[in-house]
Motif scaffolding. Structure first.
Motif, mmCIF file in Angstrom:
data_model
loop_
_atom_site.group_PDB
_atom_site.id
_atom_site.type_symbol
_atom_site.label_atom_id
_atom_site.label_comp_id
_atom_site.label_asym_id
_atom_site.label_seq_id
_atom_site.Cartn_x
_atom_site.Cartn_y
_atom_site.Cartn_z
ATOM 1 N N TYR A 126 -11.707 -5.661 28.899
ATOM 2 C CA TYR A 126 -12.230 -6.118 27.879
ATOM 3 C C TYR A 126 -13.519 -5.325 27.470
ATOM 4 C CZ TYR A 126 -13.681 -10.060 24.736
ATOM 5 O OH TYR A 126 -14.106 -10.790 23.591
ATOM 6 N N GLN A 239 -9.774 -15.991 26.974
ATOM 7 C CA GLN A 239 -9.195 -14.860 27.549
ATOM 8 C C GLN A 239 -8.908 -15.015 29.428
ATOM 9 O OE1 GLN A 239 -7.448 -12.618 26.011
ATOM 10 N NE2 GLN A 239 -8.701 -13.006 24.103
ATOM 11 N N TYR A 254 -15.294 -5.817 32.326
ATOM 12 C CA TYR A 254 -16.003 -5.656 30.955
ATOM 13 C C TYR A 254 -16.709 -4.603 30.994
ATOM 14 C CZ TYR A 254 -19.574 -7.785 27.871
ATOM 15 O OH TYR A 254 -20.442 -7.759 26.880
#
Length: 553
Positions: A126, A239, A254
């Motif tokens: 992400y 997600q 992330y």
């Protein structure tokens, strides 16, 4: 004759406020690259098990690999619990004299050889571009390419970009070419929304001596930043659901320039010159600290580990490596700006047993640590049957060897059957992942105009042998739950509706070979959409999903 006991109309309205994708679903990878069918999982309300992935390192940060079951103690809400399963995972492979000593959910048919079993690895990558300049962003992307090259042939990954709104760049895939192409698309045309807003706000504040004007500029910045971060964290929760059905090790990578728990606090402090200002606390800031905590708890419930990367990095004197974070260069708020920017990243990693890679420019080393972390650890299984099931339970893992650092997820909440079934339906809406404990088919009829929407008839076809028929008076009955969702071509997603379906047959009759048909009428809008159903047999917990693409004129 087997027949459904009721027929209903289910309203599926695509809310404009739902999290939206800015592009249509990308083409699917070739068949040989697709995620293999998932194993047939069953669930039980009587036995509750929890798998823990535990990383133990020495004072130098080196992994310790010679610990045994007696070295570990696990406590849930302060109460010691017995360890039912124990195994060491090295390079993604369980090593145990007897695979019975490993958690059943970890021993998969993907790969076996003697006393070894391969554990699949899944990476949801992400990328949040809001606080990253092009130079900083591309530096991180270069190292991300190296990370992709490390992936093994059975590793799967999926890439999502957040650029003011979420953009899903790939489905789950084993194709490195597909992942590399997605990384390439982020080198151009990707904004830096929050960074630009920060620079504009600072110019406005620095250009006036009026306290009210400075405070107004800061208040506007606080609100706009909080709105964007609120949207992103909500999407991150969505997600997470796409990882629910996946077996094996699940990592959420992330990459960002910061995830503040108090968005805009440093800016407001700079504008008014008052640390800890009570006025800031009165703002409708949509403070996301609690949302971040909830995100970590959801990840823990689904056994997902967060690895967070601060892509801004640092120079030797502590300033922003790329000098692209203007607020952190203001001497009077630089410390609090960076501390708050990293607070959410630290929270997600520490609570889920992962790593927060901050204050470093060595991204290559950082990504290497992430891959090593998901490949080598201790897999510990404990039985929670005798413990209360309600609420979020704190976890503590200790080892008897002194001088060690132990990382593990810090809490656990039992997911209900309903929660898990809804998440699997959401995953099927947004990705190619689905449950296949038994086959389900979806027939789509012709839509008809009904006021502002359209009535879209569908028929869910379920093999009779897939459901469990139990005696019910002079007949037998099978109960199933049918979860239905819709996503349109713009990515707008409906809520997941639920149907309670019941089927009857004569008590002395054999289960029919023909499929059971359950009709539902959906109320939808015109255009292109995807319909997903997830069917759950209530007696066994087994599930099967199906999807169909429809076009309503």
């Amino acid at each position: 004759m087997v027949k459904p006991m009721k027929r209903t109309i289910l309203t599926i309205l695509l809310a404009a406020a739902s999290v939206a994708r800015a592009q249509q679903q990308p083409p699917q990878p070739p068949a040989e690259k697709q995620q293999p069918p998932l194993p047939a999982f069953t669930e039980s309300v009587e036995v509750r098990a929890m798998d823990l992935d535990v990383v133990v390192t020495d004072s130098k940060g080196q992994s310790i690999s010679d610990l045994t079951r007696p070295d570990f103690t696990v406590r849930v809400d302060g109460q010691p619990v017995p360890i039912d399963y124990f195994a060491r995972v090295d390079d993604g492979t369980i090593h145990a004299p007897d695979l019975a000593t490993a958690s059943p959910d970890r021993v998969l048919d993907v790969y076996r050889k003697g006393s070894e079993a391969f554990v699949p690895r899944h990476f949801l990558i992400y990328i949040d571009s809001g606080d990253l300049s092009p130079l900083t962003r591309n530096r991180a992307l270069n190292q991300l390419r190296d990370f992709v090259t490390r992936l093994g042939p059975s590793d799967t990954a999926r890439i999502v970009l957040f650029d003011r709104r979420p953009k899903e760049l790939t489905d789950w895939t084993t194709s490195k070419e597909t992942l590399m192409a997605a990384v390439d698309t982020m080198e151009k045309g990707v904004g830096m929304s929050r960074l630009q807003n920060e620079m504009m706000t600072l110019r406005s504040i620095d250009s006036t001596r009026s306290r009210s004007s400075r405070e107004w500029a800061a208040r506007t910045y606080v609100d706009e930043t909080a709105v964007e971060l609120d949207l992103m964290v909500k999407d991150m929760r969505v997600q997470l659901a796409t990882m629910t059905p996946l077996p094996g090790k699940k990592a959420f990578l992330y990459v960002s320039g910061g995830l503040p728990s108090l968005p805009g606090y440093a800016m407001y402090t700079y504008a008014v010159g008052n640390f800890g200002s009570a006025a800031f606390a009165s703002l409708d800031t949509r403070q996301i600290g609690q949302q971040i905590a909830d995100l970590a708890r959801q990840a823990n419930a689904d056994e997902i580990t967060f690895y967070t990367v601060d892509a801004q990095g640092l120079t030797g004197d502590g300033a922003s490596a790329a000098n692209d974070d203007p607020l952190s260069l203001r001497a009077n708020v630089s410390f609090i700006a960076r501390q708050d920017a990293q607070s959410g990243m630290l929270e997600l990693a520490s609570q889920t047993g992962g790593l927060a890679l901050i204050n470093s420019n060595d991204f290559a080393k950082g990504f290497s640590r992430v891959y090593a972390d998901v490949s080598s650890y201790y897999s510990i299984g404990v039985n929670l049957t005798n413990l209360p099931a309600a609420g979020y339970q704190k976890i503590e893992v200790t080892v008897s060897r002194p001088g060690t650092t132990v990382r593990y997820r810090r809490g656990y909440a039992t997911r209900t059957n309903d929660d898990r079934a809804r998440d699997i339906a959401r995953a099927a809406l947004k990705t190619s992942v689905s449950y296949s404990a038994f086959p389900v088919k979806l027939q789509v009829g012709a839509a008809t105009k009904a006021k502002k929407q359209y009535d879209q008839p569908i028929t869910v076809l379920i093999p009779a042998a897939a459901l469990t028929f139990l005696p019910a008076g002079d007949s037998s009955k099978a109960d199933a739950e049918i979860y239905v969702g819709v996503v349109d071509e713009s990515g707008r997603t409906s809520d997941i509706g639920k149907e309670e379906a019941a089927f009857k047959q004569p008590a002395d009759g054999a289960v029919q070979e023909a499929a059971l048909a359950y009709p539902i009428t959906l109320q939808m809008r015109k255009g292109n959409s995807r319909i997903v159903v997830n069917v759950r047999d209530k007696a066994t917990g087994k599930m099967g999903t199906a999807r169909a693409d429809v076009h309503i004129e």
